[in-house]
Design an enzyme around this catalytic site. Structure first.
Site, PDB file in Angstrom:
ATOM      1  N   ARG A 266       5.404 -13.424  13.640  1.00 12.67           N
ATOM      2  CA  ARG A 266       6.088 -13.543  14.928  1.00 12.67           C
ATOM      3  C   ARG A 266       5.636 -12.389  15.806  1.00 12.67           C
ATOM      4  NH1 ARG A 266      11.776 -12.110  14.134  1.00 12.67           N
ATOM      5  NH2 ARG A 266      11.209 -10.252  15.302  1.00 12.67           N
ATOM      6  N   HIS A 270      12.526 -11.722  18.087  1.00  5.57           N
ATOM      7  CA  HIS A 270      13.215 -12.870  17.486  1.00  5.57           C
ATOM      8  C   HIS A 270      13.665 -13.813  18.599  1.00  5.57           C
ATOM      9  CE1 HIS A 270      15.971 -15.307  15.176  1.00  5.57           C
ATOM     10  NE2 HIS A 270      16.947 -14.947  15.972  1.00  5.57           N
ATOM     11  N   TYR A 279      12.250  -2.090  14.924  1.00  2.00           N
ATOM     12  CA  TYR A 279      12.234  -2.323  13.479  1.00  2.00           C
ATOM     13  C   TYR A 279      10.856  -2.576  12.904  1.00  2.00           C
ATOM     14  CZ  TYR A 279      12.870  -7.111  15.292  1.00  2.00           C
ATOM     15  OH  TYR A 279      12.770  -8.288  15.991  1.00  2.00           O
TER      16      TYR A 279
END
Lengths: 373, 428
Positions: A266, A270, A279
């Protein structure tokens, strides 16, 4: 002692197209299409990416409440969905914009649900595509149920290509931790249902890395449930197409389900609501940028003689689509909340109608036009 | 003329801070050109322009916090209107009349929404008129059990002063306790609202992280701090000489750089300073390479990114690495990974004109060196003459669990020796 951040053991990937644009070979899978077919796949990839980036911008314009970007996962979606036939049926996640593209859904219809204007923009029966599921992994059960029905209705293993059908269920690496997915895999294996479980392992469940999600490669789970598993380069559209074609044909022939793990990444957040730089490292993202699913197809096409005109025309077509999405988004009508009651039952009840009437009376008691929220 | 109102980019956000404009009044922009970077409670976000045209007005200045739904930029066709004063960013955007809200935009403030809901026309009772007059107040944030507690105690949540953004159980209890003795004489009751002479700043972001790290460090690692005052005139000469050297033309040469190098050298003789206390494993972990943290003051607070493998870098590479780290930190773009894994920290408090201090260890490290201000001071030389020299004070804090006074003192003396006479570097 091992910890949850230990790397997951590597399992070989099926690869037919290297990031450099060079063709690769696999003992069991191949892509035999001509250049025109690869150009068509490239168009799918480019248009999907444009739909995605345009919708992302529309969220930043304040025109959408939310958007889950598919950036980086286009090859997994296009390769798998182009393996479907018209009478097959797909159960997507909310990120599978490329699957919707392949199933002939007008991209403008993807916007309404993320604008809070409708509950999904198309009739699933028209496109062989369920509405996107927000509950993580639940669609794998829906797909398994649908696949059971295909078996019961004698639409599997007859040898008639116009009759035999299969189902594909999309889900992410995070969904593999859901009980629903385990139940679906088990049930489908026990009943030899004609369903392909297509896991887009994009390495993150929001902020949770896949290494915190599972101790074994996802594809290995197949063995435990008793179905074949294949691990494929999810950024390689040719490999995804070949692997999914084979798995779907097994399903149509009555040979049962398959689990495919498409290893992809990805590239974006998100959803538009989170900040991936909190993160994960920029270096990790850069490493995957070099494996971009579009770049490698373009390199292959250039090497095989596709003209500059083809790429220029495609760019124009994508620009036009971008403009069409922006215009269409602003023209989505404000929803009438009273309509919600129409979708509760196939045949409405007295209580439902009463509640609808109460809502309408309340709505009409308010001065001027009401903000839909 | 198109106004772009600040959207809700993250599901339920009510405001965002303008971090930096990427366009100025008069600039021409295309659709989806990035016009501004904002920071929300969740993330840094670049906003693309929904319109093509010429930027007419920026409605908010950098650093302003803007409510969702307020206009931030006006984009029109043709040249910008004249009249400089009107174009200047206003410190706070003007209240935007409800009627001008563009129904197409998703960005909605909770306040605005309440207004719409309250405007009922039937039945035309007194109550509805009163509602019009009521100033829309925001419902205080509190979790359901706290709301129940407040109800049980007869406390009006809107009167409770919250210590954070959300009213807690403790806040409600404190409010109730403060109220009770005053009940017989209400006139003497303490004001339940925030007095005018104080500002309450929610603890979050870098401030919160810094606080947690400092408390953790200060109350787990027994700190010892030592000082040494040293004549660094020769270091200043070296700095001046290197500034003229072509090899150092593209990097910043400073006493901090020489101090960083001196730390790496001194570490060879006293690796205990490059170690950490692993309480869980009951082990002292001695690191083989030096990841040198450089404390940087940024607009958002203190950040300590580190130069990985600083001891293996040449002086010019070390200078380049420090320059890049501090520039990234000042831009607020330091990656979390750049702040973890440090083994020792250098902090330059001299830039604030300070002589010395007792620095607190970065958690997980066993040493931190503070470089004081470098000033011309009277100094007694080898011939008993008082001469003006460049003098500074070095302060070293170390974790006494890992490092004894002997090692700490030797390390500090070694750093001082190199700064006193950089030629001593040859001896390491």
């Amino acid at each position: 002692m091992s910890s949850s951040t230990d790397p997951i053991p590597e399992v070989p990937l099926v690869q037919l197209l290297a990031p450099s644009g060079e063709r690769m070979t696999d003992p069991q899978h191949s892509f035999d299409g001509d250049r025109a077919e690869i150009e068509a796949l490239y168009r799918d990839l480019v248009m999907t990416r444009r739909v995605d980036t345009e919708a992302y911008a529309l969220q930043r314009h304040g025109e959408l409440g939310l958007w889950p970007p598919a950036l980086g996962q286009e090859a997994a979606q296009i390769g798998s969905a182009r393996a479907l036939r018209d009478h097959d049926f797909a159960f997507p996640t909310y990120r599978d914009h490329g699957v919707a593209w392949c199933r002939g859904v007008d991209p403008t219809l993807l916007l309404g649900i993320f604008r809070g204007a409708d509950l999904g923009g198309w009739d699933p029966a028209d496109h062989g595509l369920a509405l996107p599921n927000i509950i993580i992994g639940a669609q794998t059960l829906h797909a398994t149920g649908y696949a059971m029905a295909l078996s019961l209705e004698g639409l599997v293993g007859t040898g008639d290509p116009d009759r035999d059908s299969a189902v594909i269920a999309y889900f992410g690496d995070g969904a593999t931790s859901q009980g629903d997915v385990s139940e679906a895999l088990d049930w489908a294996a026990v009943h030899q249902s004609p369903v392909v479980f297509f896991c887009e392992n994009n390495h993150y469940a929001i902020s949770v890395p896949v290494a915190s999600q599972t101790r074994v490669p996802i594809v290995q789970r197949a063995a435990g449930f008793g179905l074949p598993g294949v691990r494929v380069d999810g950024n390689d559209v040719l490999a995804c197409l070949a692997v999914t074609r084979r798995a779907l044909q097994r399903a149509r022939d009555g040979e049962g389900p398959t689990l495919i793990e498409a290893v992809t990444y990805r590239m974006g957040a998100h959803t538009t609501s989170d900040d991936p730089s909190r993160y994960r490292d920029a270096a990790e993202v850069d490493g995957w940028k070099a494996k971009d699913p579009l770049d490698r197809v373009r390199r292959l096409l250039v090497a095989e003689g596709t003209t500059d005109q083809f790429f220029a025309d495609l760019e124009d077509e994508a620009d036009a689509l971008g403009l069409r999405l922006r215009t269409a988004c602003q023209q989505i009508p404000e929803p009438d909340l009273a309509e919600l009651f129409d979708h509760v039952f196939v045949e409405s009840t007295v209580e439902n109608r009463q509640q609808q009437a109460e809502h309408v009376a309340w709505r009409d008691s308010i001065e001027g036009s009401v903000v839909a929220s | 003329m198109n106004e772009f109102a600040l959207p809700d980019v993250g599901e339920g956000l009510t405001e965002a801070e303008i971090i930096g404009w990427r366009v100025a009044v008069g600039d021409t922009v295309e659709v989806n050109d990035v016009i501004v970077e904002i920071e929300t409670a969740k993330s840094l976000v670049e906003l693309p322009s929904p319109y093509a045209g010429v930027v007419r007005t920026l409605h908010a200045a950098e650093g302003d916090t803007v409510e969702v739904g307020r206009p931030i930029i006006t984009i029109g066709d043709g040249a910008p209107a004249s009249g400089g004063a009107a174009e200047a960013p206003r410190p706070e955007s003007q209240p935007h009349p409800e009627t001008e809200r563009q129904p197409m935009l998703v960005g909605y403030g909770p306040g605005a929404e309440q207004l719409v809901r309250r405007r009922r026309m039937a039945p035309p009772s007194v109550a509805s008129v009163d509602l019009e007059k009521v100033k829309p107040t925001r419902r205080p944030l509190a979790k359901p059990p706290v709301r129940k507690l407040a109800k049980d105690l007869g406390v009006d949540l809107s009167e409770v002063v919250a210590t954070g953004e959300v009213v807690t159980r403790a806040d409600v209890e404190a409010h109730a306790a403060a109220r009770q003795p005053a009940e017989p004489t209400p006139a003497l009751a303490p004001s339940p609202t925030t007095p005018d002479d104080e500002t309450r700043i929610p603890i979050k972001g870098v401030r919160k992280w810094t606080a947690e790290a400092m408390v953790r460090s200060a109350f787990t690692a027994p700190h010892v701090t030592e000082w040494v005052t040293v004549d660094v005139s020769r270091t200043m000469e070296l700095v001046a000489r290197l500034k003229g050297d072509r090899a150092f033309a593209d990097v910043r040469v400073s006493p901090t750089l020489i101090a960083a190098k001196a730390i790496c050298l001194a570490m060879r003789r006293t690796p205990e300073l490059n170690a950490r206390w692993d309480d869980e494993a009951q082990e002292i972990v001695v690191k083989r390479s030096v990841n040198l943290g450089i404390a940087a003051a940024t607009e958002r607070g203190l950040v300590v990114p580190n130069v990985v493998g600083a001891d293996r870098l040449s002086l010019v590479d070390l200078a380049a690495a420090i320059g890049e780290l501090t520039a990234t930190a000042r831009e607020g773009r330091t990656q979390p990974a750049q702040m973890s894994g440090g083994t020792f920290t250098l902090t330059n408090i001299g830039v604030f004109g300070i002589d010395a201090g007792t620095p607190i260890l970065n958690p997980g490290e066993s040493g931190i060196l503070a470089l004081g201000s470098i000033e011309r001071r009277p100094w007694v030389d080898d011939h008993d003459q008082v001469v003006p020299r460049w003098v500074t004070t070095l302060a070293l804090s170390f974790d006494h669990r890992v490092v004894d006074g002997e090692q700490g003192s030797r390390f500090l003396a070694d750093v001082a020796a190199v700064l006193r006479d950089p030629a001593m570097a040859l001896t390491f």
